[in-house]
Design a protein around this motif. Structure first.
Motif: not given
Length: 198
Positions: A130-135, A190-193
């Motif tokens: 849930k916390v890591l749902s923020d891109p 890669k991170i942005m993708g």
């Protein structure tokens, strides 16, 4: 031998250094609306103080770059030739190994570990998913895994009077920065993708 009180005093001076205290004060001022409104708005009471501090702070990066550039020149070796047993080729080999170790850990091991941990947390740990749902949060966390070492490392060694260590650190940082350009470009793409922030 120093007493416990003297050791604690020396430790507190190192931990609570002026930059750390200033950062803590900035967090306090920025997170309390009543105090923040006396500094940030253009017509607030302490806005001139804030603008003055911001102007002084803008000189930090150029100053660090000057320290980094100045530290590239190693100090003069005052030891006699009889005690200087390390050859130039040995030094070059040691430097190459050090840079290679930093490069591999910073641009291969850490980003790979970061991606693995975030994917594992999203799949297996509901709270973290849930916390890591923020891109943007995921983007920042992954970006931190592939950033090169800070220039502050050289500044810290210089402040401690370790000119030889500062020179060695400066040369290593420059080599890692130059060699890391392709790796950082790859990981950034890669991170942005992965986060969908393209």
């Amino acid at each position: 031998n120093q007493s416990l009180k003297e050791k604690m005093s020396a430790l507190s001076k190192r931990v609570l250094s002026p930059p750390v205290v200033a950062s803590i004060m900035g967090l306090i001022i920025g997170n309390i609306p009543m105090i923040r409104n006396t500094f940030l708005p253009a017509k607030s009471l302490f806005n001139p103080v804030f603008e003055g501090m911001r102007t002084l702070g803008s000189a930090y990066l150029p100053a660090v770059l000057l320290v980094l550039a100045g530290s590239l020149v190693p100090p003069k070796d005052t030891s006699s030739t009889s005690t200087a047993t390390t050859t130039t080729s040995t030094k070059s080999t040691g430097f190459f190994r050090s840079v290679s170790a930093v490069y591999l850990s910073r641009f291969l091991l850490m980003p790979t570990l970061g991606f693995t941990l975030i994917k594992f947390a999203k799949a297996r740990i509901p709270f973290l998913a849930k916390v890591l749902s923020d891109p943007m949060l995921v983007f920042i966390l992954l970006l931190e895994t592939c950033m090169p070492s800070a220039q502050n490392s050289t500044v810290i060694l210089s402040l401690n009077g370790d000119t030889a260590g500062a020179a060695k650190m400066a040369r290593m940082l420059v080599a890692v920065y130059i060699a890391g350009i392709p790796a950082m470009s790859y990981w950034l793409a890669k991170i942005m993708g992965y986060t969908g922030l393209l």
